[in-house]
Design an enzyme around this catalytic site. Structure first.
Site, PDB file in Angstrom:
ATOM      1  N   CYS A 131       0.848  -1.205   0.000  1.00 55.33           N
ATOM      2  CA  CYS A 131       0.000   0.000   0.000  1.00 55.33           C
ATOM      3  C   CYS A 131       0.884   1.257   0.000  1.00 55.33           C
ATOM      4  O   CYS A 131       1.776   1.391  -0.830  1.00 55.33           O
ATOM      5  CB  CYS A 131      -0.949  -0.062   1.200  1.00 55.33           C
ATOM      6  SG  CYS A 131      -2.134   1.286   1.254  1.00 55.33           S
ATOM      7  N   ASP A 163      -9.848  -4.487  -5.220  1.00 54.75           N
ATOM      8  CA  ASP A 163      -9.321  -3.502  -4.267  1.00 54.75           C
ATOM      9  C   ASP A 163     -10.085  -2.178  -4.422  1.00 54.75           C
ATOM     10  O   ASP A 163     -10.092  -1.587  -5.497  1.00 54.75           O
ATOM     11  CB  ASP A 163      -7.827  -3.299  -4.562  1.00 54.75           C
ATOM     12  CG  ASP A 163      -7.117  -2.565  -3.447  1.00 54.75           C
ATOM     13  OD1 ASP A 163      -7.785  -1.882  -2.667  1.00 54.75           O
ATOM     14  OD2 ASP A 163      -5.873  -2.675  -3.380  1.00 54.75           O
ATOM     15  N   HIS A 175      -8.211  -5.313  -0.959  1.00 53.21           N
ATOM     16  CA  HIS A 175      -6.933  -4.701  -0.569  1.00 53.21           C
ATOM     17  C   HIS A 175      -6.212  -5.534   0.508  1.00 53.21           C
ATOM     18  O   HIS A 175      -5.018  -5.800   0.392  1.00 53.21           O
ATOM     19  CB  HIS A 175      -7.205  -3.297  -0.044  1.00 53.21           C
ATOM     20  CG  HIS A 175      -5.976  -2.484   0.175  1.00 53.21           C
ATOM     21  ND1 HIS A 175      -5.207  -2.026  -0.860  1.00 53.21           N
ATOM     22  CD2 HIS A 175      -5.373  -2.062   1.314  1.00 53.21           C
ATOM     23  CE1 HIS A 175      -4.184  -1.334  -0.369  1.00 53.21           C
ATOM     24  NE2 HIS A 175      -4.267  -1.351   0.944  1.00 53.21           N
TER      25      HIS A 175
END
Lengths: 171, 396
Positions: free
Chosen positions: B185, B340, B369
């Site tokens: 991320c 995601d 995610h």
């Protein structure tokens, strides 16, 4: 039938749209159940057909339909200018309230109790940080100058193998 | 008129704007018998209530187990030691039983907005273990919980400060000349920045759902952070440290129905399953374990990333540097998750056009995610391939 088609194409407000979509999903979920719909009617029994209209599986399908419709409309709504405007307004209000509170605590409370406020602490921390950044910068410059001097004096070969940190500094 | 059993539905009555699944008067099935219908409905409702009552009894009996599972929720599963500490930042080294077969160590870099133990949540859902079992020496940066003293730390302080010093420490400890960097991320974006500044120190780069390009307006998060509606300067100047509740609720609100309703419905359905409870509470513990983020980092990331999309343009400022992803020449594995909603795949895939690497691999998994790290599909399909990919490119 023509009316229904027209109604389907006509623009609808979000609330009506939500309910229409949800019922369409309900209907599709109910229609796909075994023994439901025309299959049930074909036996001449009832709208509840051969299958179990009130079975947990059927209820779950209906529930999922409701959640899917809700999720779709929640997402659509959260992209609308109305929502974005209200989000901005409420955030501005929350920030203004917080600033007022901070100001009050800093000016009135802190001086009344002769104590350091959160805001004052932040200012001190900011000053320390700036100082630390300046020292760091000076040390980096000194390191560079020292390296240059070492190079000029031909000491580089005699030095120990470079540490990762030293290699890393070359970028 | 159509037949519902074939997938379509009967003609809607009274101009109903949606399909109607029941047979109508005049339909091939004819008029339903009201008495039979009532009897059938009553029978079905009775059965449904009986079944629901039995299920509720079972769930009530499972309540002590629910409490026990909630009390014993874990935060990470693999033993580790702290090899460096710069409060609040710590560098962790994982100790596994598998033999070390690769000389190049692995460093995990997680985002600054949550705790990194999601990468090692449970033994059967641990990305860390996947790499340990593949014979790597595994390290992870735990950014810790920033205090008000950290509010003015910038992205530069994290990338060129903490991250760089962690890399130096690992190289010193292992004797390796370079490192394998795995960023998740926001940690992926930071890892890409680091790799562009220190290409001689990064042997391989793996990015997991890392935002690189913020030009897409499909994401709700990007819509919300549009400068027209979102004054990041006012927020940072007011709060200093961005409160964890603000971040946590913003992420949860992206999928309100799933996070506030469906999740609990799913919990109710499976609350008598012990395995499910262990997974559920581990995940809940992690997702509620939010930490604040240093205001200046938040300002840098939102302003230069979300609002100005400077990374792909090669103008993202980091201290006195400007990030040029074209400096990345090492092999890159870019992992994305199809479903995601936080970092859309289209925000990660443009990396391919930004880097100079000739060895660039992309993998995608059908997950969300977080599913990329804890999903069973990811652990079955993606991570064995990813560890193999890294093994082939690491020093023995």
């Amino acid at each position: 039938m023509a009316d229904a088609t027209n109604q389907g194409n006509a623009p609808v407000d979000p609330v009506t749209g939500f309910w229409r979509d949800m019922w369409a999903r309900y209907a599709a979920a109910a229609g796909s159940m075994p023994g439901m719909g025309a299959a049930g009617g074909a036996t001449g029994d009832s709208p509840f057909g051969q299958g179990a209209f009130f079975s947990p599986d059927a209820m779950r399908r209906m529930q999922n339909s409701y959640f899917e419709a809700m999720a779709k409309y929640a997402e659509d709504y959260m992209k609308t200018p109305q929502f974005l405007e209200s989000m901005k307004r409420s955030m501005d209000q929350a920030l203004a309230f917080r600033q007022q509170m901070d100001g009050f605590l800093k000016s009135n409370m802190a001086s009344a109790f002769e104590a350091a406020s959160g805001g004052a602490n932040t200012e001190v921390l900011g000053a320390i940080r700036q100082l630390s950044a300046r020292i760091d910068e000076r040390l980096t410059n000194l390191e560079a100058r020292l390296s240059a001097l070492e190079g000029a004096a031909g000491l580089e070969n005699a030095a120990a193998p470079a540490k990762p940190g030293k290699r890393a500094a070359k970028h | 008129m159509t037949d519902a059993s074939t997938g379509s539905t009967a003609t809607p009555p009274f101009g109903f704007p949606f399909p109607f699944p029941f047979p109508m008067p005049g339909a091939p099935g004819g008029m339903p018998n009201p008495a039979a219908a009532f009897a059938q409905m009553t029978e079905q409702m009775t059965k449904a209530w009986q079944s629901e009552f039995e299920a509720m009894t079972k769930k009530a009996a499972a309540f002590p187990k629910v409490v026990e599972a909630a009390m014993n929720a874990k935060k990470g599963s693999t033993p580790h030691e702290v090899v460096m500490s710069e409060p609040p930042v710590r560098l962790l080294r994982y100790t596994g039983k598998a033999d070390k077969r690769h000389g190049t160590p692995v460093l995990f870099v997680f985002a600054l907005v949550n705790r990194p133990y999601v990468l090692d949540l449970l033994p059967h859902k641990s990305v860390v273990r996947q790499f340990l079992n593949a014979g790597f020496d595994v390290y992870m940066i735990d950014w810790g919980t920033p205090s008000p003293a950290d509010a003015t730390k910038t992205l530069h302080d994290y990338v060129e400060g903490h991250l760089h010093r962690a890399v130096e420490r690992i190289l010193q400890e292992t004797g390796s000349p370079d490192i394998n960097l795995i960023g998740y991320c926001m940690g992926g974006t930071m890892s890409a920045m680091y790799a562009s500044l220190h290409r001689e120190l990064v042997r391989n780069l793996i990015l997991m759902a890392a935002p690189i390009d913020w030009s897409s307006r499909d994401s709700l998060l990007l819509t919300w952070t549009d400068p027209k509606h979102f004054d990041v300067d006012a927020i940072v100047d007011t709060f200093g440290l961005i409160p964890p509740a603000f971040l946590g609720n913003s992420f949860a609100l992206l999928k309100p129905v799933a996070n506030y309703f469906q999740k609990w419905q799913g919990f109710y359905d499976k609350m008598d399953d012990e395995k499910f409870l262990e997974d559920f509470f581990a995940m809940e513990t992690w997702s509620n374990d939010n930490i604040p983020i240093a205001g200046e980092v938040y300002r840098d990331f939102v302003k230069y990333g979300f609002q100005q999309n400077r990374l792909v343009k090669g103008t993202f400022p980091l201290g006195k540097h400007t990030i040029n992803l074209g400096n990345i020449t090492c092999p890159v594995l870019n992992l994305t998750a199809d479903a995601d909603h936080l970092v859309l795949p289209c925000q990660s895939t443009p990396l391919k056009d930004c880097v100079s690497s000739t060895d660039f691999t992309e993998m995608s998994v059908k997950a969300g995610h977080i599913g990329l790290s804890v999903g069973s599909r990811a652990h079955k399909e993606v991570w064995p391939k990813a560890t193999k990919w890294l093994s082939e490119r690491s020093q023995d």
